[in-house]
Each structure stands twice: as structure tokens, then as C-alpha cells.
Write an enzyme that holds these catalytic residues in place. Structure first.
Site, PDB file in Angstrom:
ATOM      1  N   ASP A  35      31.610  12.291  60.489  1.00  0.00           N
ATOM      2  CA  ASP A  35      31.200  13.259  59.481  1.00  0.00           C
ATOM      3  C   ASP A  35      30.018  12.756  58.663  1.00  0.00           C
ATOM      4  O   ASP A  35      30.187  11.940  57.751  1.00  0.00           O
ATOM      5  CB  ASP A  35      32.401  13.544  58.555  1.00  0.00           C
ATOM      6  CG  ASP A  35      32.022  14.475  57.421  1.00  0.00           C
ATOM      7  OD1 ASP A  35      32.724  14.477  56.393  1.00  0.00           O
ATOM      8  OD2 ASP A  35      31.016  15.192  57.559  1.00  0.00           O
TER       9      ASP A  35
ATOM     10  N   ASP B 286      25.117  18.046  58.315  1.00  0.00           N
ATOM     11  CA  ASP B 286      26.539  17.726  58.158  1.00  0.00           C
ATOM     12  C   ASP B 286      27.311  17.930  59.464  1.00  0.00           C
ATOM     13  O   ASP B 286      27.746  19.042  59.784  1.00  0.00           O
ATOM     14  CB  ASP B 286      27.126  18.611  57.054  1.00  0.00           C
ATOM     15  CG  ASP B 286      28.583  18.291  56.792  1.00  0.00           C
ATOM     16  OD1 ASP B 286      29.174  18.937  55.904  1.00  0.00           O
ATOM     17  OD2 ASP B 286      29.129  17.405  57.476  1.00  0.00           O
TER      18      ASP B 286
END
Ligand code: DD4
Length: 329
Positions: free
Chosen positions: A33, A218
């Protein structure tokens, strides 16, 4: 040290991309992430119910794990999910890139969406360490710790629609993208891999100014959440597109032709997001109505997730705080 490559395997509907790491010799599949900065893992200290179906890190079985006395973590994500627990250090190896003394956040509680997501056993946060939640002493990310010994202070994401891609640390594999990377300056004040976005165009249409909100890259967000200026202009070119409350966002007929979207990254580079990648998935088994991979957000910065990564190979340079992009090979 060195460099390392791991496969990035999409979960069903490309909800997230999972990669194997080793913690204290235990191999565990994790969600990488670039929008958060904690490395936390499912553990044998969770309730039996929470552990069910997961690979659970067992600190007692690692000869190199060391407890960080008095340390704790608690993190919540954009969708309201979260995890909390205690902290230690251990050796982490990702495809050959190794860090000794990496902070390992050992979950003692996780939210239900993590429990039900049995393919993922935790997160490897790859944003800047200033977002790390460990207290009382904030800890560094794997990439931050690895940077000094990596061949180059970089990691790359090569995520593919419905196919296996890769994450690589310490090297930029130029066989994975077309042409050369275009680099943009990263605004590090927020702790995200954040850059400016000032203009866009839809298909072959005119280039239009955006509202100037910045964007982050992201990998932990499934869709591309962009400003309404972009989203409204885009779907005005898609017949049958409309906000669909029951689906939770903009949908269109699965037969619709989706134009490409070009979005400016850092002022110089127009990143192309393929129309095909913006067709995220059918909303139900009839395959009549499809859910848009591009959705609107009022959040500043915008959150450009996996839909963008499926069209663009992305390099994250922690040496000079820049982000590089090019179309996939
Ligand atoms: C069940 C589950 C929930 C959320 C997330 C999640 N991981 O990264 C992110 C985005 C949003 C922002 O918080 C930082 N990056 N969200 C992963 C999950 F497996």
C-alpha cells in the site's frame, strides 16, 4: 540490501494486489500500500475467529523477532477499516531485498473487512514514514529502511488488469514500460506520494484545466478517485453513464465505448489511463451495467489507485522524492 522483485497478484475484480514477503523466515502474503506507512501482520495473538483462513505470524517461532517494549500501533484506512496491536522488530525479505530490524506491527485486533479478506494477511506500507502510527516512537517503513542499501533508492509498481504484475525494490526494469519514464516532483509534506495535477483531456478532446487539487499514487485503493471536474467531463462522453445510488457510484452500460483519459502529472507529463481500464467490473451477474473505475472525490488530494496503475508503470524514487511514470510495455 541489494534489490528484489515479487509478483503482484490481483485479488478477484482487482480489488487489491498481493505479494509474498518473509518475516523472520515465515512467508506471508501481504497487500502493498503506497498510501500508508505501517507494516502490520495477522498474528497468532488474534482471536481464533480473526485468525481463521489467514497466515498468522507467530513471534515465538521466529528466532530473530525482538519485542519493542511499550510500543503499540493503531491504524484506520480510508474505508474505515483498521488494525491495532503491539510492535517488535524482525528481518524482512521482499524478493531478495532484506532489512534487519524492521518494525513489525503484530495485530491483536483487526476490523471485519480484513478478517473476511482471507487472501491478505496484512499490509506493507510504502508511503513516507511520517505517517507511521507506532507510538510512542514512530517507526520507519520497509522502503525507508532498505533505501540506503538498495542498488538504487527506488521501488516500482507494475500492476496489470486481471493479470500478475510485480513490485520491485532497488531497480527500474526498463523492459516493463514504453519509452522513458517522465518524472514529477513529490510534495512530501502530507506523507503521501503526492504530485500536482493541473489539466486533463478526455479522448481526443481539448485539454482543460482542473481545479488544481493535487493527487496521490495509492496502490492500496482499488479505483481512481478524481476531482469532479475530471469525472464530470469524462462521463459526459460516455452514453448511458449516470450516478447509480444502488451501485454506490457512476455506472454505464457494459457495451459503452469508454474513451481514454489523459491526466497531467507534475506539470509536464500527460498520463494516459486507458478507457478499457476505466471499465472496472459489472455490477451484477447479468453483465448489463458496469461500474466506473473512475469515480469522483471531494478529497484533496485526489486518490489515484489501481485503475491508474493498470495503465501506467510507476517508479517511486525516495532518493530525490520524485515519481516516474510511463505506459506499460
Ligand atoms: C480490507 C481492507 C481495507 C482497506 C485497505 C486499504 N489498504 O490501503 C488502502 C488505501 C486507502 C488509504 O487508507 C491508504 N491506501 N485501503 C485494505 C484492505 F485489505
Amino acid at each position: 540490501s541489494g534489490s528484489g522483485t515479487v509478483t503482484a497478484t490481483p485479488e478477484s475484480q482487482d480489488v487489491e494486489y498481493l505479494a509474498p514477503i518473509s518475516i523472520g523466515g515465515q512467508s506471508i502474503v501481504m497487500d502493498f500500500d503506497s498510501g500508508s506507512s505501517d507494516l502490520w501482520v495477522f498474528s497468532t495473538q488474534l482471536s481464533a475467529t480473526a485468525q481463521k483462513g489467514h497466515t498468522n505470524f507467530d513471534t515465538t517461532k521466529s528466532t530473530t523477532f525482538k519485542t519493542m517494549t511499550g510500543a503499540a500501533f493503531s491504524i484506520s484506512y480510508g474505508d474505515g477499516s483498521g488494525a491495532a496491536g503491539t510492535v517488535g522488530t524482525d528481518t524482512v525479505n521482499i524478493g531478495g531485498a532484506t532489512v534487519t530490524g524492521q518494525a513489525i506491527e503484530v495485530a491483536t485486533a483487526v476490523s471485519s473487512s480484513f478478517v473476511s479478506d482471507t487472501n491478505s494477511n496484512g499490509l506493507v506500507g510504502l508511503a513516507f514514514s511520517k505517517l507511521n502510527t507506532v507510538s510512542p516512537t514512530q517507526q520507519k517503513t520497509f522502503f525507508d529502511n532498505a533505501m540506503a542499501t538498495l542498488a538504487q533508492p527506488v521501488f516500482t509498481a507494475d500492476l496489470r488488469k486481471g493479470a500478475v504484475g510485480s513490485y520491485e525494490f532497488g531497480n527500474i526494469d526498463s523492459t516493463k514500460f514504453n519509452g522513458s519514464l517522465s518524472w514529477a516532483a513529490v510534495n512530501t509534506t502530507t506523507g503521501f506520494w503526492q504530485f500536482s495535477n493541473s489539466k486533463f483531456s478526455v479522448g481526443t478532446g481539448a485539454t482543460t484545466a482542473t481545479d488544481g487539487t493535487q493527487a496521490i499514487a495509492d496502490t492500496g485503493t482499488t479505483l481512481m478517485l478524481a476531482s469532479s471536474a475530471i469525472v464530470t467531463a469524462y462521463y459526459s462522453q460516455v452514453s448511458g453513464a449516470a450516478n447509480d445510488a444502488s451501485a454506490g457510484g457512476i455506472t454505464f452500460p457494459c457495451t459503452a465505448t469508454l474513451p481514454d483519459l489523459n491526466v497531467d502529472v507534475g506539470g509536464n507529463y500527460m498520463a494516459l489511463v486507458r478507457g478499457d481500464d476505466i471499465n472496472y467490473a459489472p455490477v451484477d451477474s447479468t453483465g448489463t451495467t458496469c461500474f466506473g473505475g473512475l469515480q469522483a472525490t471531494t478529497n484533496d488530494p485526489q486518490i489515484w489507485g489501481d485503475i491508474m496503475f493498470k495503465s501506467q508503470f510507476v517508479a517511486f524514487n525516495g532518493g530525490n522524492n520524485s515519481i516516474g511514470m510511463a505506459p506499460h510495455q
